[in-house]
Design an enzyme around this catalytic site. Structure first.
Site, PDB file in Angstrom:
ATOM      1  N   GLY A  13       0.808  -1.208   0.000  1.00 22.97           N
ATOM      2  CA  GLY A  13       0.000   0.000   0.000  1.00 22.97           C
ATOM      3  C   GLY A  13       0.842   1.259   0.000  1.00 22.97           C
ATOM      4  O   GLY A  13       2.020   1.222  -0.341  1.00 22.97           O
TER       5      GLY A  13
ATOM      6  N   HIS B 105       4.250   1.541  -8.013  1.00 27.30           N
ATOM      7  CA  HIS B 105       3.246   0.472  -7.908  1.00 27.30           C
ATOM      8  C   HIS B 105       2.309   0.489  -9.125  1.00 27.30           C
ATOM      9  O   HIS B 105       1.988  -0.560  -9.683  1.00 27.30           O
ATOM     10  CB  HIS B 105       2.369   0.669  -6.659  1.00 27.30           C
ATOM     11  CG  HIS B 105       3.096   0.609  -5.349  1.00 27.30           C
ATOM     12  ND1 HIS B 105       3.208   1.701  -4.507  1.00 27.30           N
ATOM     13  CD2 HIS B 105       3.735  -0.404  -4.731  1.00 27.30           C
ATOM     14  CE1 HIS B 105       3.870   1.349  -3.423  1.00 27.30           C
ATOM     15  NE2 HIS B 105       4.215   0.082  -3.529  1.00 27.30           N
TER      16      HIS B 105
ATOM     17  N   LYS C  81      13.123  -2.213  -8.370  1.00 23.58           N
ATOM     18  CA  LYS C  81      13.541  -1.378  -7.242  1.00 23.58           C
ATOM     19  C   LYS C  81      14.042  -2.266  -6.092  1.00 23.58           C
ATOM     20  O   LYS C  81      15.026  -1.963  -5.445  1.00 23.58           O
ATOM     21  CB  LYS C  81      12.332  -0.535  -6.806  1.00 23.58           C
ATOM     22  CG  LYS C  81      12.330  -0.050  -5.395  1.00 23.58           C
ATOM     23  CD  LYS C  81      13.090   1.233  -5.306  1.00 23.58           C
ATOM     24  CE  LYS C  81      13.265   1.712  -3.885  1.00 23.58           C
ATOM     25  NZ  LYS C  81      12.371   1.198  -2.896  1.00 23.58           N
TER      26      LYS C  81
ATOM     27  N   MET D 125      11.118   5.995  -6.632  1.00 28.33           N
ATOM     28  CA  MET D 125       9.892   6.150  -5.842  1.00 28.33           C
ATOM     29  C   MET D 125       9.815   5.053  -4.793  1.00 28.33           C
ATOM     30  O   MET D 125      10.184   3.913  -5.049  1.00 28.33           O
ATOM     31  CB  MET D 125       8.683   6.090  -6.748  1.00 28.33           C
ATOM     32  CG  MET D 125       8.579   7.321  -7.585  1.00 28.33           C
ATOM     33  SD  MET D 125       6.950   7.508  -8.268  1.00 28.33           S
ATOM     34  CE  MET D 125       7.198   9.021  -9.181  1.00 28.33           C
TER      35      MET D 125
HETATM   36  P1  AMP Z   1       6.048  -2.355  -1.632  1.00 31.27           P
HETATM   37  O1  AMP Z   1       4.670  -1.813  -1.480  1.00 31.27           O
HETATM   38  O2  AMP Z   1       7.122  -1.376  -1.299  1.00 31.27           O
HETATM   39  O3  AMP Z   1       6.230  -3.709  -0.988  1.00 31.27           O
HETATM   40  O4  AMP Z   1       6.237  -2.613  -3.175  1.00 31.27           O
HETATM   41  C1  AMP Z   1       5.347  -3.425  -3.895  1.00 31.27           C
HETATM   42  C2  AMP Z   1       5.934  -3.701  -5.266  1.00 31.27           C
HETATM   43  O5  AMP Z   1       6.152  -2.469  -5.949  1.00 31.27           O
HETATM   44  C3  AMP Z   1       7.311  -4.391  -5.168  1.00 31.27           C
HETATM   45  O6  AMP Z   1       7.386  -5.390  -6.182  1.00 31.27           O
HETATM   46  C4  AMP Z   1       8.262  -3.261  -5.431  1.00 31.27           C
HETATM   47  O7  AMP Z   1       9.489  -3.681  -5.998  1.00 31.27           O
HETATM   48  C5  AMP Z   1       7.476  -2.413  -6.407  1.00 31.27           C
HETATM   49  N1  AMP Z   1       7.993  -1.042  -6.393  1.00 31.27           N
HETATM   50  C6  AMP Z   1       8.166  -0.238  -5.329  1.00 31.27           C
HETATM   51  N2  AMP Z   1       8.714   0.935  -5.689  1.00 31.27           N
HETATM   52  C7  AMP Z   1       8.902   0.865  -7.040  1.00 31.27           C
HETATM   53  C8  AMP Z   1       9.441   1.753  -8.006  1.00 31.27           C
HETATM   54  N3  AMP Z   1       9.907   2.963  -7.690  1.00 31.27           N
HETATM   55  N4  AMP Z   1       9.476   1.343  -9.286  1.00 31.27           N
HETATM   56  C9  AMP Z   1       9.017   0.116  -9.636  1.00 31.27           C
HETATM   57  N5  AMP Z   1       8.494  -0.766  -8.775  1.00 31.27           N
HETATM   58  C10 AMP Z   1       8.433  -0.404  -7.495  1.00 31.27           C
END
Ligand code: AMP
Length: 278
Positions: free
Chosen positions: A19, A25, A137, A172
């Site tokens: 989230g 995302h 990322k 991000m």
């Molecule tokens: P998180 O909510 O941080 O667990 O991220 C969920 C998914 O979004 C994970 O697969 C992350 O690698 C991806 N994600 C987070 N930040 C980025 C970003 N800046 N660019 C691409 N994917 C991202």
């Protein structure tokens, strides 16, 4: 829903998140929407991947705005379980990708990847998607999940999507919300260090140790930023390289004030030389 899609020959796509959604995302969601239907997203701030002194309690939670964004993007289902549903009383089974989970972020955050792979396995088992989308990322996380899927014969294809950045290069992250204006300015040093390495490689540098030393030097230039690690590793082994070869990752982690940030540069060898992707 994904089981039914499978039975009907449709391709279901899954985007797991914690989230506090941002454009990173949403790029995963958009890619999933191009390739799959139905698309299922999840929001779950997974307690088992946070260390005892980490930011689980204060992790940003913006459920109403998140679910609106997902709906507007056309996501078919949102799975947002409670911690007690995912980890009922008596829970005692864990998945660990040995070796790969102890390095880099795993060294700084003991137990982190055990929590990540366990929750991702549970989510994949519950949702049963044909494709699941992750961001580069979190390159080590993506590498571990690919390994887990292979080792456990899971019937899901893992798709790794590019890093989405702010206009000044900062990757991000939901955690960027913690940064005050001075920290936000200093935080671009992670990008600047990786971009310096990218430019050196384009000029012909192949010595990983020199590239790492130069990145460390750039990081030191920002006195308010405390570097945790700077490494140049093989993308498969996650072990340090002496010379660039095959597919590599330059990875860094640093603390900007109380906020821990990570970023990486993908380096791929081809017939034409080395291709770098920030
Ligand atoms: P998180 O909510 O941080 O667990 O991220 C969920 C998914 O979004 C994970 O697969 C992350 O690698 C991806 N994600 C987070 N930040 C980025 C970003 N800046 N660019 C691409 N994917 C991202």
């Amino acid at each position: 829903m994904a089981r039914q899609a499978r039975a009907e020959g449709r391709l279901s796509g899954f985007v797991p998140t914690m989230g506090a959604l941002h454009a990173g995302h949403m790029s995963l969601v958009r890619t999933a929407m191009k390739e799959c239907r139905p698309v299922i997203a999840s929001i779950f701030v997974n307690p088992t991947q946070f260390g005892p002194n980490e930011d689980f309690q204060k992790y940003p939670r913006t459920f109403a705005a998140d679910s609106k964004q997902l709906e507007e993007a056309g996501v078919d289902y949102l799975f947002a379980p409670e911690a007690a549903e995912m980890y009922p009383q008596g829970f005692r089974t864990w998945v660990n990708v040995e070796g790969l989970s102890d390095r880099l972020d795993g060294r700084s955050r003991p137990g982190h990847f055990r929590g990540v792979t366990t929750v991702v396995l549970k989510l994949l088992e519950i949702v049963q998607p044909q494709k699941a989308y992750f961001g580069r990322k979190d390159a080590q996380q993506a590498r571990l999940i690919r390994q887990m899927v292979r080792d456990l014969h899971l019937d899901t294809e893992i798709v790794v999507c590019p890093i989405v950045r702010e206009p000044d290069g900062l990757a991000m992250s939901s955690r960027n919300a913690y940064l005050n204006p001075n920290e936000r300015r200093a935080a671009t040093v992670l990008y600047r260090a990786l971009d310096g390495a990218r430019r050196s490689i384009e000029r012909g540098e192949r010595d990983a140790l020199r590239l790492v030393a130069a990145m460390r030097e750039t990081m030191r230039g920002e006195s308010s930023v405390e570097t945790e690690y700077v490494e140049l590793v093989g993308a498969e082994s996650l072990e340090p390289m002496a010379l660039l070869r095959g597919e590599c990752l330059a990875l860094l982690a640093a603390r900007v004030g109380a906020t821990r940030l990570i970023d990486n540069l993908l380096i791929e060898e081809s017939d034409a030389g080395f291709r770098t992707t920030l």
